[in-house]
Structures are given as C-alpha cells and as structure tokens.
Design a protein around this motif. Structure first.
Motif, PDB file in Angstrom:
ATOM      1  N   ILE A 124       0.857  -1.203   0.000  1.00 52.34           N
ATOM      2  CA  ILE A 124       0.000   0.000   0.000  1.00 52.34           C
ATOM      3  C   ILE A 124       0.887   1.246   0.000  1.00 52.34           C
ATOM      4  CG2 ILE A 124      -1.604   1.375   1.391  1.00 52.34           C
ATOM      5  CD1 ILE A 124      -2.959  -1.224   2.229  1.00 52.34           C
TER       6      ILE A 124
ATOM      7  N   LEU B 109       2.302   1.666  -3.428  1.00 52.07           N
ATOM      8  CA  LEU B 109       1.241   2.143  -4.334  1.00 52.07           C
ATOM      9  C   LEU B 109       1.024   3.635  -4.124  1.00 52.07           C
ATOM     10  CD1 LEU B 109      -1.198   1.871  -6.223  1.00 52.07           C
ATOM     11  CD2 LEU B 109      -2.497   0.916  -4.297  1.00 52.07           C
ATOM     12  N   LYS B 110       0.964   4.018  -2.875  1.00 55.78           N
ATOM     13  CA  LYS B 110       0.715   5.438  -2.552  1.00 55.78           C
ATOM     14  C   LYS B 110       1.886   6.296  -3.036  1.00 55.78           C
ATOM     15  CE  LYS B 110      -0.886   6.214   1.652  1.00 55.78           C
ATOM     16  NZ  LYS B 110      -0.883   6.492   3.093  1.00 55.78           N
TER      17      LYS B 110
ATOM     18  N   LEU C 114       1.643   6.616  -6.846  1.00 55.21           N
ATOM     19  CA  LEU C 114       0.534   7.492  -7.258  1.00 55.21           C
ATOM     20  C   LEU C 114       0.857   8.949  -6.942  1.00 55.21           C
ATOM     21  CD1 LEU C 114      -2.674   5.504  -6.192  1.00 55.21           C
ATOM     22  CD2 LEU C 114      -1.793   5.868  -8.507  1.00 55.21           C
ATOM     23  N   ASN C 115       1.562   9.128  -5.838  1.00 58.81           N
ATOM     24  CA  ASN C 115       1.861  10.472  -5.354  1.00 58.81           C
ATOM     25  C   ASN C 115       2.657  11.289  -6.378  1.00 58.81           C
ATOM     26  OD1 ASN C 115       1.808  12.477  -3.533  1.00 58.81           O
ATOM     27  ND2 ASN C 115       3.232  11.559  -2.060  1.00 58.81           N
TER      28      ASN C 115
ATOM     29  N   ILE D  99      -0.661  12.227  -8.859  1.00 58.09           N
ATOM     30  CA  ILE D  99      -1.912  12.780  -8.352  1.00 58.09           C
ATOM     31  C   ILE D  99      -1.722  14.245  -7.954  1.00 58.09           C
ATOM     32  CG2 ILE D  99      -3.550  12.643  -6.429  1.00 58.09           C
ATOM     33  CD1 ILE D  99      -3.915  10.368  -8.380  1.00 58.09           C
ATOM     34  N   ARG D 100      -2.600  15.112  -8.434  1.00 56.47           N
ATOM     35  CA  ARG D 100      -2.564  16.525  -8.064  1.00 56.47           C
ATOM     36  C   ARG D 100      -3.473  16.691  -6.858  1.00 56.47           C
ATOM     37  NH1 ARG D 100      -4.132  17.519 -13.886  1.00 56.47           N
ATOM     38  NH2 ARG D 100      -5.709  16.091 -13.140  1.00 56.47           N
ATOM     39  N   LYS D 101      -2.820  16.966  -5.736  1.00 54.24           N
ATOM     40  CA  LYS D 101      -3.539  16.845  -4.457  1.00 54.24           C
ATOM     41  C   LYS D 101      -4.753  17.743  -4.351  1.00 54.24           C
ATOM     42  CE  LYS D 101       0.651  15.511  -2.288  1.00 54.24           C
ATOM     43  NZ  LYS D 101       1.759  16.372  -2.631  1.00 54.24           N
TER      44      LYS D 101
ATOM     45  N   VAL E 139      -8.340  10.401  -4.457  1.00 55.47           N
ATOM     46  CA  VAL E 139      -8.145   8.957  -4.350  1.00 55.47           C
ATOM     47  C   VAL E 139      -8.630   8.548  -2.960  1.00 55.47           C
ATOM     48  CG1 VAL E 139      -6.495   7.048  -4.328  1.00 55.47           C
ATOM     49  CG2 VAL E 139      -6.100   9.012  -5.844  1.00 55.47           C
TER      50      VAL E 139
ATOM     51  N   GLN F  19     -17.316  10.972  -3.643  1.00 59.01           N
ATOM     52  CA  GLN F  19     -16.444  11.175  -4.785  1.00 59.01           C
ATOM     53  C   GLN F  19     -17.254  11.003  -6.058  1.00 59.01           C
ATOM     54  OE1 GLN F  19     -13.409   8.356  -6.510  1.00 59.01           O
ATOM     55  NE2 GLN F  19     -12.011   9.468  -5.162  1.00 59.01           N
TER      56      GLN F  19
ATOM     57  N   TRP G 204      -6.492   9.984  -0.080  1.00 63.36           N
ATOM     58  CA  TRP G 204      -5.110  10.202  -0.498  1.00 63.36           C
ATOM     59  C   TRP G 204      -4.932  11.503  -1.276  1.00 63.36           C
ATOM     60  CZ3 TRP G 204      -2.849   4.916  -2.542  1.00 63.36           C
ATOM     61  CH2 TRP G 204      -2.760   4.040  -1.463  1.00 63.36           C
ATOM     62  N   ALA G 205      -5.918  12.268  -1.395  1.00 65.85           N
ATOM     63  CA  ALA G 205      -5.706  13.548  -2.094  1.00 65.85           C
ATOM     64  C   ALA G 205      -6.882  14.445  -1.768  1.00 65.85           C
ATOM     65  CB  ALA G 205      -5.576  13.328  -3.600  1.00 65.85           C
TER      66      ALA G 205
END
Lengths: 92, 92
Positions: free
Chosen positions: A47, A50-51, A54-55, A58-60, A65, B34, B81-82
């Motif tokens: 996990i 994966l995070k 993705l980080n 991904i545009r926070k 997510v 979401q 996560w975001a």
C-alpha cells in the motif's frame, strides 16, 4: 488486507496523462472491477509503495483517491447490480 | 449495515439522463464522497428500495453498479489520499 480503491482524476489539460498513469499503477497492485474502481488483497508495504507511486502524478488539490481497507475480505460482501465485468454475481 | 456504492454509467446518448437520475437516487440514501462513489449506513429494506429505484434507469448491459456491504463501518478504514471533499483525513 483487502482494499477497495476509487479515484476521480480532474479532466483538465494534464488529466488524461494522470489518468493513464493512475490506471497503470493501480493495475500493478489491484484488480480493475469498474471504471475507476480497483480492489484486491494487498500488504501494508505494498500500500505504501502504491501510494508513493501514485503520489508522483496525483494533483492533491484537484484529483481524489480514496482507499477503503478491510482486514478481511470476508467482512465485505460485493454485489454487482448490473453490467458485470467478471460475470460472478448479477441479480438485477 | 455500512455500504459503499460505485457506479459507472455509459456515456452514450441516454447516459446523461441515467447519470442524473442515478446520482439523485443515491443521494437520497447515501453520502456522496467522490465522483460516482457513495457510502453510508443503510438498512436491508432501504437497500432493496434503492435497488428498485435504480433498476428503473440502469441499463443492465452497459451500465455498472457495485455495492460493497459491511456489517459494521468499524471493519472498514477509509483513507483519503488527495483532494478531500469532507476534509476529514488527508495525509498525502
């Protein structure tokens, strides 16, 4: 650990690239069951990996997510109410 | 009963109407967290009502609705996560 991951990537200019990267990364770790929904068994270290992956994309502030974690898949019953990609359980 | 509902509505000609109806129906029973993801506490009779109402619009061969049911919300940990719509737990 059984997880469900759902993402919502903003459809702006850079969005398609983020979407493609997000899909590919998630596919490495989990099973794709619906448009932006993945599920599967995964360990805590995986996990974190994966995070971490993705980080990078991904545009926070504009992408979303969400991860649902259950210690045991048996605690979560899955029902498909329509078009079933894996044709396991459909009773609509 | 705690549930997560995710749907994927085909973007064809009739899709927008189905999408609007699906969103409105789900909002009556669950919390929108979401894009096409809802969650919340719901009873079995309410699940049947929700399914009955969705069934009027969902096109079984091209739309997809998946319901994850957990007898207890405590068995399911949620991580954002975001971009967090309800700003509860965000640690990316």
């Amino acid at each position: 650990m059984y997880v469900i991951l759902v993402y919502d990537i903003c459809g702006d200019e850079g969005g398609q690239r983020v979407l493609n990267k997000t899909f590919k990364i998630c596919k490495k770790y989990l099973n794709h069951i619906q448009n932006s929904v993945f599920e599967g068994e995964i360990s805590e270290p995986q996990i974190l990996n994966l995070k971490y992956e993705l980080n990078k994309y991904i545009r926070k502030d504009i992408d979303s997510v969400i991860l649902f974690k259950s210690r045991n898949e048996r605690w979560l019953k899955k029902e498909f109410w329509a078009n079933v990609e894996d044709k396991t359980d459909n009773f609509l």
